[in-house]
Structures are given as structure tokens and as C-alpha cells.
Write a protein that holds these residues in place. Structure first.
Motif, PDB file in Angstrom:
ATOM      1  N   ARG A 126       0.644  -1.320  -0.085  1.00 42.33           N
ATOM      2  CA  ARG A 126       0.103   0.187  -0.181  1.00 42.33           C
ATOM      3  C   ARG A 126       0.819   1.402  -0.104  1.00 42.33           C
ATOM      4  O   ARG A 126       2.195   1.116   0.725  1.00 42.33           O
ATOM      5  CB  ARG A 126      -1.087  -0.087   0.868  1.00 42.33           C
ATOM      6  N   PHE A 127       0.544   1.927  -0.444  1.00 47.08           N
ATOM      7  CA  PHE A 127       1.431   3.720  -0.636  1.00 47.08           C
ATOM      8  C   PHE A 127       2.508   3.782  -1.129  1.00 47.08           C
ATOM      9  O   PHE A 127       3.278   3.933  -0.824  1.00 47.08           O
ATOM     10  CB  PHE A 127       1.040   4.400   0.553  1.00 47.08           C
ATOM     11  N   VAL A 128       2.204   3.364  -2.566  1.00 48.35           N
ATOM     12  CA  VAL A 128       3.823   3.400  -3.238  1.00 48.35           C
ATOM     13  C   VAL A 128       3.948   4.267  -4.423  1.00 48.35           C
ATOM     14  O   VAL A 128       2.367   4.796  -4.710  1.00 48.35           O
ATOM     15  CB  VAL A 128       3.897   1.997  -3.758  1.00 48.35           C
ATOM     16  N   LEU A 129       4.683   5.473  -4.290  1.00 46.84           N
ATOM     17  CA  LEU A 129       4.998   6.567  -5.368  1.00 46.84           C
ATOM     18  C   LEU A 129       4.098   6.151  -5.866  1.00 46.84           C
ATOM     19  O   LEU A 129       4.610   4.670  -7.054  1.00 46.84           O
ATOM     20  CB  LEU A 129       5.676   7.039  -5.204  1.00 46.84           C
ATOM     21  N   GLY A 130       3.162   6.581  -7.163  1.00 45.05           N
ATOM     22  CA  GLY A 130       2.654   5.953  -8.783  1.00 45.05           C
ATOM     23  C   GLY A 130       3.957   5.630  -9.840  1.00 45.05           C
ATOM     24  O   GLY A 130       4.026   4.643 -10.138  1.00 45.05           O
ATOM     25  N   SER A 131       4.843   6.625  -9.906  1.00 45.92           N
ATOM     26  CA  SER A 131       5.964   6.848 -10.602  1.00 45.92           C
ATOM     27  C   SER A 131       6.871   4.856  -9.926  1.00 45.92           C
ATOM     28  O   SER A 131       6.743   4.379 -11.283  1.00 45.92           O
ATOM     29  CB  SER A 131       6.757   7.656 -10.713  1.00 45.92           C
ATOM     30  N   ARG A 132       6.452   5.011  -9.054  1.00 44.42           N
ATOM     31  CA  ARG A 132       7.168   3.847  -8.701  1.00 44.42           C
ATOM     32  C   ARG A 132       7.556   2.092  -8.499  1.00 44.42           C
ATOM     33  O   ARG A 132       7.646   1.481  -8.892  1.00 44.42           O
ATOM     34  CB  ARG A 132       7.935   4.343  -6.999  1.00 44.42           C
ATOM     35  N   GLY A 133       5.715   2.643  -8.276  1.00 48.60           N
ATOM     36  CA  GLY A 133       4.654   1.495  -8.874  1.00 48.60           C
ATOM     37  C   GLY A 133       4.753   1.283 -10.471  1.00 48.60           C
ATOM     38  O   GLY A 133       5.168  -0.376 -11.103  1.00 48.60           O
ATOM     39  N   ARG A 134       4.812   2.109 -11.220  1.00 48.84           N
ATOM     40  CA  ARG A 134       4.632   1.313 -12.371  1.00 48.84           C
ATOM     41  C   ARG A 134       6.397   0.921 -13.063  1.00 48.84           C
ATOM     42  O   ARG A 134       5.831   0.196 -13.951  1.00 48.84           O
ATOM     43  CB  ARG A 134       4.392   2.807 -12.711  1.00 48.84           C
ATOM     44  N   TRP A 135       6.945   1.528 -12.243  1.00 42.94           N
ATOM     45  CA  TRP A 135       7.885   1.237 -12.809  1.00 42.94           C
ATOM     46  C   TRP A 135       8.287   0.166 -12.786  1.00 42.94           C
ATOM     47  O   TRP A 135       9.318  -1.483 -13.104  1.00 42.94           O
ATOM     48  CB  TRP A 135       9.405   1.946 -12.332  1.00 42.94           C
ATOM     49  N   LEU A 136       8.038  -0.336 -11.229  1.00 45.19           N
ATOM     50  CA  LEU A 136       8.531  -1.905 -10.694  1.00 45.19           C
ATOM     51  C   LEU A 136       7.611  -3.645 -11.539  1.00 45.19           C
ATOM     52  O   LEU A 136       8.298  -3.993 -12.047  1.00 45.19           O
ATOM     53  CB  LEU A 136       7.960  -2.125  -8.928  1.00 45.19           C
ATOM     54  N   ALA A 137       5.918  -2.823 -11.948  1.00 42.36           N
ATOM     55  CA  ALA A 137       5.407  -3.090 -12.816  1.00 42.36           C
ATOM     56  C   ALA A 137       6.096  -3.692 -14.570  1.00 42.36           C
ATOM     57  O   ALA A 137       6.575  -4.698 -14.768  1.00 42.36           O
ATOM     58  CB  ALA A 137       3.945  -2.550 -12.988  1.00 42.36           C
ATOM     59  N   ARG A 138       6.548  -1.984 -14.977  1.00 43.72           N
ATOM     60  CA  ARG A 138       7.473  -2.346 -16.318  1.00 43.72           C
ATOM     61  C   ARG A 138       8.632  -3.235 -16.062  1.00 43.72           C
ATOM     62  O   ARG A 138       9.149  -3.880 -17.046  1.00 43.72           O
ATOM     63  CB  ARG A 138       7.332  -1.058 -16.624  1.00 43.72           C
ATOM     64  N   ARG A 139       9.480  -2.835 -15.284  1.00 38.11           N
ATOM     65  CA  ARG A 139      10.052  -3.886 -14.917  1.00 38.11           C
ATOM     66  C   ARG A 139       9.766  -5.647 -15.078  1.00 38.11           C
ATOM     67  O   ARG A 139      11.021  -6.552 -15.552  1.00 38.11           O
ATOM     68  CB  ARG A 139      11.775  -3.699 -14.075  1.00 38.11           C
ATOM     69  N   PHE A 140       9.113  -5.855 -14.101  1.00 38.72           N
ATOM     70  CA  PHE A 140       8.902  -7.021 -13.791  1.00 38.72           C
ATOM     71  C   PHE A 140       8.706  -7.614 -15.324  1.00 38.72           C
ATOM     72  O   PHE A 140       9.082  -8.834 -15.637  1.00 38.72           O
ATOM     73  CB  PHE A 140       8.300  -7.114 -12.922  1.00 38.72           C
ATOM     74  N   GLN A 141       7.685  -7.198 -15.344  1.00 33.11           N
ATOM     75  CA  GLN A 141       6.935  -7.274 -16.932  1.00 33.11           C
ATOM     76  C   GLN A 141       8.865  -7.704 -18.011  1.00 33.11           C
ATOM     77  O   GLN A 141       8.539  -8.496 -18.763  1.00 33.11           O
ATOM     78  CB  GLN A 141       6.717  -6.116 -18.224  1.00 33.11           C
ATOM     79  N   ARG A 142       9.482  -6.855 -18.079  1.00 34.48           N
ATOM     80  CA  ARG A 142      10.545  -6.827 -18.956  1.00 34.48           C
ATOM     81  C   ARG A 142      11.455  -8.100 -18.650  1.00 34.48           C
ATOM     82  O   ARG A 142      11.902  -8.776 -19.203  1.00 34.48           O
ATOM     83  CB  ARG A 142      11.366  -5.341 -19.163  1.00 34.48           C
ATOM     84  N   ILE A 143      11.887  -7.834 -16.999  1.00 32.17           N
ATOM     85  CA  ILE A 143      12.426  -9.141 -16.448  1.00 32.17           C
ATOM     86  C   ILE A 143      11.793 -10.445 -16.937  1.00 32.17           C
ATOM     87  O   ILE A 143      12.279 -11.885 -17.589  1.00 32.17           O
ATOM     88  CB  ILE A 143      12.954  -8.920 -15.341  1.00 32.17           C
ATOM     89  N   SER A 144      10.287 -10.752 -16.707  1.00 31.20           N
ATOM     90  CA  SER A 144      10.055 -11.974 -16.771  1.00 31.20           C
ATOM     91  C   SER A 144       9.729 -12.489 -18.660  1.00 31.20           C
ATOM     92  O   SER A 144       9.546 -13.785 -19.278  1.00 31.20           O
ATOM     93  CB  SER A 144       8.229 -12.336 -16.566  1.00 31.20           C
ATOM     94  N   ALA A 145       9.730 -11.289 -18.712  1.00 29.09           N
ATOM     95  CA  ALA A 145       9.716 -11.385 -20.730  1.00 29.09           C
ATOM     96  C   ALA A 145      11.082 -12.319 -21.406  1.00 29.09           C
ATOM     97  O   ALA A 145      11.002 -12.716 -22.547  1.00 29.09           O
ATOM     98  CB  ALA A 145       8.987 -10.735 -21.551  1.00 29.09           C
ATOM     99  N   GLY A 146      11.706 -11.678 -20.397  1.00 33.31           N
ATOM    100  CA  GLY A 146      13.366 -12.488 -21.175  1.00 33.31           C
ATOM    101  C   GLY A 146      13.330 -13.558 -20.893  1.00 33.31           C
ATOM    102  O   GLY A 146      14.819 -13.621 -21.755  1.00 33.31           O
ATOM    103  N   SER A 147      13.052 -13.691 -19.517  1.00 32.97           N
ATOM    104  CA  SER A 147      13.232 -15.390 -19.353  1.00 32.97           C
ATOM    105  C   SER A 147      12.336 -16.476 -19.562  1.00 32.97           C
ATOM    106  O   SER A 147      12.128 -16.102 -20.595  1.00 32.97           O
ATOM    107  CB  SER A 147      13.354 -15.459 -17.580  1.00 32.97           C
TER     108      SER A 147
END
Length: 147
Positions: A126-147
Motif C-alpha cells: 500500500r501507498f507506493v509512489l505512483g511512478s515507482r509502482g509503474r516502474w516496478l511493474a514495467r521492469r517485472f514485465q521486461r525481466i519476465s519476458a526475457g526469461s
């Protein structure tokens, strides 16, 4: 786990994304607990943003009520005495401030929902800064797509 790829923290958990998984640590006054989630077992990372419309509407309406009660432009409908005008304006300004707090928090903060196939099934950060939360989701998507 190797060096961290990205990290963000909320009010109840701290999340660190690595190249091969994710570490979620419980923060706060209770016992500290850490979970190691392998990348292959994570089902989803979802950024949840709550609607701002209800509180933004209430904030605008309360601000309009403050202006109308202060300057009394609708004197032909209702006429305030100076004492009643200042009291109504003060109440409307307090209501405006109280409604603005959730509007601002919803504008800047999001919740991050992480689900996986272990126990517990999911984590709601809860209460994650919006930009940090979106970056986390994007980087997770990028890492999981690469493996």
C-alpha cells in the motif's frame, strides 16, 4: 540473489526486484519478515489506482460552497448575515481541506498487488509512489519476458 534491479517501498512492505526473482520484506512495527519469490513462481504484478473522481468532486463542490457563502452572489435566493457568512465559509473551507487530502493521496500513490503460487498467495503493498509502482511493474514485465 544477485544485485538488485529495482526497489520500491510502501507503508507495509518493501519490494526489491532482482534478475531472477523478487524479495518482499514486511515493514512496520510488527515482526520483520522476508519472502523470496522466484521469478518463475510469480503470477502477476498489478498496479492498482483508486478513482479520484468522488473526492475531487466533493472538493470542488465544497470550494464552490465556500466562495458562495463568503461573497453571497446569490443574495436573491438566500441572504447570509456577516456572522453566518463567515461561519458557513469556515465550515466549507474545512470540508474542502478534508476532501482534498484523499484526492491528493490518490493522485500520488498506488497499491501494488503481487501474486504468486506460494504462501501467502498474494501481497498488497500500500501507498507506493505512483511512478515507482509503474516502474516496478514495467521492469517485472521486461525481466519476465526475457526469461
Amino acid at each position: 540473489m544477485p544485485a538488485k534491479e529495482f526497489s520500491c517501498s510502501g507503508i507495509n512492505y518493501s519490494v526489491t526486484l532482482h534478475a531472477d526473482g523478487m524479495t518482499i520484506e514486511k515493514t512496520g512495527l510488527s515482526k520483520s519478515k522476508s519472502y523470496e519469490l522466484p521469478l518463475g513462481r510469480i503470477n502477476s504484478v498489478i498496479v492498482q489506482r483508486k478513482s479520484m473522481v468522488p473526492f475531487a468532486t466533493l472538493t470542488i463542490l465544497a470550494a464552490i460552497a465556500a466562495v458562495v457563502s463568503k461573497y453571497n452572489p446569490l443574495w436573491f435566493v438566500i441572504s447570509f448575515s456577516p456572522e453566518n457568512s463567515s461561519t458557513a465559509c469556515s465550515v466549507a473551507l474545512i470540508a474542502t481541506a478534508l476532501c482534498a487530502i484523499p484526492t491528493i493521496s490518490r493522485a500520488f500513490f498506488v497499491n501494488v498487488f503481487v501474486s504468486w503460487d506460494g504462501r501467502p498467495k498474494s501481497f498488497l503493498v500500500r501507498f507506493v509512489l505512483g511512478s515507482r509502482g509503474r516502474w516496478l511493474a514495467r521492469r517485472f514485465q521486461r525481466i519476465s519476458a526475457g526469461s
